[in-house]
Design an enzyme around this catalytic site. Structure first.
Site, PDB file in Angstrom:
ATOM      1  N   GLU A 185      -9.470   3.093   4.075  1.00  0.00           N
ATOM      2  CA  GLU A 185      -9.078   2.926   5.473  1.00  0.00           C
ATOM      3  C   GLU A 185      -7.992   3.923   5.872  1.00  0.00           C
ATOM      4  OE1 GLU A 185      -7.655  -1.107   5.643  1.00  0.00           O
ATOM      5  OE2 GLU A 185      -5.586  -0.512   5.298  1.00  0.00           O
ATOM      6  N   ASP A 220      -6.493 -11.502   6.391  1.00  0.00           N
ATOM      7  CA  ASP A 220      -5.749 -10.250   6.478  1.00  0.00           C
ATOM      8  C   ASP A 220      -4.341 -10.473   7.023  1.00  0.00           C
ATOM      9  OD1 ASP A 220      -5.301  -7.532   6.355  1.00  0.00           O
ATOM     10  OD2 ASP A 220      -6.946  -6.975   7.679  1.00  0.00           O
ATOM     11  N   GLU A 248      -6.889  -6.795  -1.643  1.00  0.00           N
ATOM     12  CA  GLU A 248      -6.500  -5.435  -1.232  1.00  0.00           C
ATOM     13  C   GLU A 248      -5.284  -5.032  -2.061  1.00  0.00           C
ATOM     14  OE1 GLU A 248      -6.130  -2.694   2.777  1.00  0.00           O
ATOM     15  OE2 GLU A 248      -5.297  -4.704   2.808  1.00  0.00           O
ATOM     16  N   GLU A 285       0.857  -1.186   0.000  1.00  0.00           N
ATOM     17  CA  GLU A 285       0.000   0.000   0.000  1.00  0.00           C
ATOM     18  C   GLU A 285       0.890   1.233   0.000  1.00  0.00           C
ATOM     19  OE1 GLU A 285      -3.693  -0.870   2.854  1.00  0.00           O
ATOM     20  OE2 GLU A 285      -1.779  -1.449   3.735  1.00  0.00           O
TER      21      GLU A 285
END
Length: 661
Positions: free
Chosen positions: A469, A414, A463, A173
């Site tokens: 988020e 996750d 993801e 990310e």
């Protein structure tokens, strides 16, 4: 005599050198040409029309035995073929794909390399014909550009500069850095996909496909010379439990090799997607086409849809007579909300299992899972459970069997945060195990998709995206609007995104601040609505609380009604990092969504001709005051027809949606 000996030795050396052989592979439309050279070094170069995209770039694999595939290759067996077929693509941006390419296959003794030329890109992969297991020490992946071109690329956020091992543990990310190749940080890894500008307005998007039982690829500019070169994590030798709530495993020692190979197999595709316009880049199917076809014979039970989600809104519901939180009453409320609005799923995110135990069989006393699953079933709603990596991995078969028998319909897994061979194999094992028990899977804390959703269609989402988020904690300096109109051209090229949109608290320029308990989005309300059309998520979250949605009934009706899979997709217009307009069809209804960065603009586009004559449409557009009050929007009914030119004003950070019945 000495002079004669020198001449003889020189002749012998010349004779021993492998001859250079050249092969050309052309795309079906004749525009894209790859030239492959075999001999002292296996290389390939790529041109599109008169534009050179890649200079000769080496490719090779080095085995632990010392054997190198791709160096001193000798003469291969050559096979070519042309393919023009239609493949089914369930739970995707279109329900079928035309798969057209030309292929060149070079076989050298026990190994070979396969190239494919599509109209929108070039891909290659190695393959092994060995029967015995072996290990691979390293692989050369090289993209040699003809000039110091501009890249739009995400750095790994974690670890120390220069210490690549410390960077291999990351969440995949980050926002994008836009810089020339020479300006990229040579001590930091770049994860995929990334985009490089070429000449003549063309772009290359670099990614990989069919990543199975092999480490994921990173790129660096460590060599300079206008090159991006590959790097992969070695195979884990030792690891230690830790990380977030003891749900992760951090590698403490690695083997000298990067992959253990059973024998005969293919390796991941190295993919260079080519576009002549940005909108083409946002509408490519190459990653899906290159993936292994479905291994699940019956997918009738796979149910895509939307999800009422708890974690982002911090379980904040109002106007009820119980204390909200991780308890039965709260989740019954979420279930009632989902049922009343036709939302297929409710997720129980982190908190339902006992903390710090990494054991999915230990449920907190405030939660009665059988009660909630049965209650949801009476409301035509299904339950999804959040799972930390270690808790899911340590007892996968038993966990999946147990909760499938209870009536749970899937898992959101996750905190994997790695893509070495061991973790890639975990994801395939999780997909296969869930498929056997008819469970869907959302892979959060995950590297970019590489076609697993084609091979296992029960894997609905991934993801590996810097999603909403981040707005719970990011500083005001973060520009999420530019990121939002970059990912359709980069990250989404690889596959669907668990971005988790749907915020009802929206902030105009200067109005955003991070809040964990009452989070908001940057940009306008219509920007959030447009995400449900522009972004691809077969398993799509409603991130905000039922209470906030119920105060916004028009927005709720749109979000609850928008499909999550499509029969047809057309990207009508767009520019990376600036704006995008996408049209999607589900049945006889068209949805068109557009978004901009912080720059206000008038977008002008032509409606698809397939609309035909006059139709009624509902338009959600930024309100006159959306530049100062981001939740301001206007809803109107208009008449439209196929081929009509539309012009819509977008506020800073704005968007629009058009629903054409």
């Amino acid at each position: 005599m000495k002079k004669l000996l020198i001449i003889l030795l020189a002749c012998l050396g010349t004779t021993a050198a492998p001859a250079q052989k050249s092969y050309q592979l052309t795309s079906p439309d004749g525009q894209l040409v790859a030239t492959i050279q075999a001999g002292p070094q296996l290389t390939y170069e790529v041109k599109h029309g008169t534009t050179t995209l890649l200079l000769p770039s080496p490719l090779s694999m080095t085995l632990s035995s010392g054997e190198v595939w791709g160096v001193k290759t000798g003469s291969p067996k050559v096979a070519t073929r042309k393919v023009d077929q239609t493949i089914a693509s369930p739970f995707y941006r279109r329900n079928q794909i035309r798969d057209t390419y030309q292929e060149l296959r070079l076989t050298f003794k026990q190994w070979g390399v396969e190239f494919r030329a599509y109209n929108d890109g070039i891909a290659y992969r190695f393959f092994s014909q060995r029967k015995q297991p072996f290990t691979i020490d390293s692989e050369v992946v090289d993209y040699h550009f003809p000039a110091d071109q501009t890249a739009t690329a995400p750095y790994v956020q974690t670890g120390q500069d220069g210490n690549y091992e410390s960077q291999f543990h990351n969440s995949f990310e980050n926002q994008y850095t836009v810089a020339r190749l020479s300006e990229l940080n040579k001590e930091r890894l770049l994860f995929l996909p990334l985009v490089v500008d070429a000449a003549d307005g063309k772009k290359l998007c670099i990614t990989e496909a069919d990543l199975e039982s092999y480490p994921g690829l990173y790129l660096t500019n460590a060599q300079g010379d206008n090159r991006l070169t590959g790097m992969q994590a070695k195979y884990p030798k030792a690891s230690k439990q830790g990380g977030h709530n003891n749900l992760q495993f951090h590698v403490t020692e690695r083997e000298t090799y990067q992959a253990r190979v059973k024998g005969t197999r293919t390796f991941p595709w190295r993919v260079a997607i080519v576009s002549t316009s940005d909108k083409e880049l946002a509408d490519t199917d190459m990653t899906y086409k290159l993936a292994t076809p479905s291994r699940v014979s019956d997918i009738s039970w796979v149910r895509p849809g939307k999800v009422a989600w708890d974690w982002w809104n911090d379980w904040n519901i109002t106007g009820v007579d119980f204390a909200s939180g991780v308890n039965n009453d709260t989740y019954k409320h979420y279930i009632d909300f989902a049922s009343a609005n036709g939302i297929e799923y409710v997720i129980l995110d982190e908190g339902w299992a006992v903390n710090l135990q990494a054991d999915m069989m230990q449920v907190v006393p405030e939660i009665d899972l059988p009660l909630l699953v049965n209650y949801a079933a009476t409301k035509n709603v299904s339950i999804i459970l959040w799972a930390g990596y270690h808790a899911f991995n340590r007892d996968m078969e038993n966990v999946v069997r147990h909760y499938a028998a209870m009536g749970v319909k899937g898992f959101k897994v996750d905190f994997m945060d790695r893509d070495d061979q061991e973790m890639v194999e975990f994801n395939y094992r999780a997909a296969e195990t869930c498929a056997r028990y008819q469970m869907i899977l959302d892979l959060h804390g995950m590297y970019k998709p590489a076609g697993l959703n084609r091979t296992y269609p029960n894997v609905l989402n991934f993801e590996g995206v810097y999603g909403l988020e981040q707005m719970k904690w990011n500083p005001v300096t973060v520009d999420q609007m530019t990121y939002d109109v970059s990912i359709p051209f980069i990250r989404q090229v690889a596959g669907p995104m668990d971005y988790t949109q749907g915020a009802m608290r929206n902030a105009a320029t200067g109005g955003y601040y991070p809040s964990n308990s009452e989070p908001m989005s940057q940009g306008t309300r219509c920007h959030q609505l447009a995400m449900y059309v522009v972004f691809e998520s077969p398993f799509n979250m409603l991130c905000d609380s039922p209470s906030n949605y119920e105060r916004e009934p028009e927005s709720l009706r749109f979000i609850a009604g928008v499909p999550t899979v499509w029969d047809e997709t057309i990207v009508l217009d767009g520019k990376l990092g600036q704006y995008i307009v996408t049209a999607r069809r589900n049945g006889n209804t068209w949805y068109i969504g557009g978004m901009t960065n912080w720059t206000p603009r008038d977008v002008e586009f032509m409606l698809p001709a397939a609309l035909g004559g006059a139709r009624q449409a509902t338009l959600f557009a930024d309100g006159v005051n959306a530049h100062r009050k981001a939740s301001d929007y206007r809803k109107s009914s208009i008449s439209v027809s196929g081929g009509q030119t539309m012009k819509i004003h977008l506020a800073p950070g704005g968007g629009f949606t058009l629903v054409i019945q």
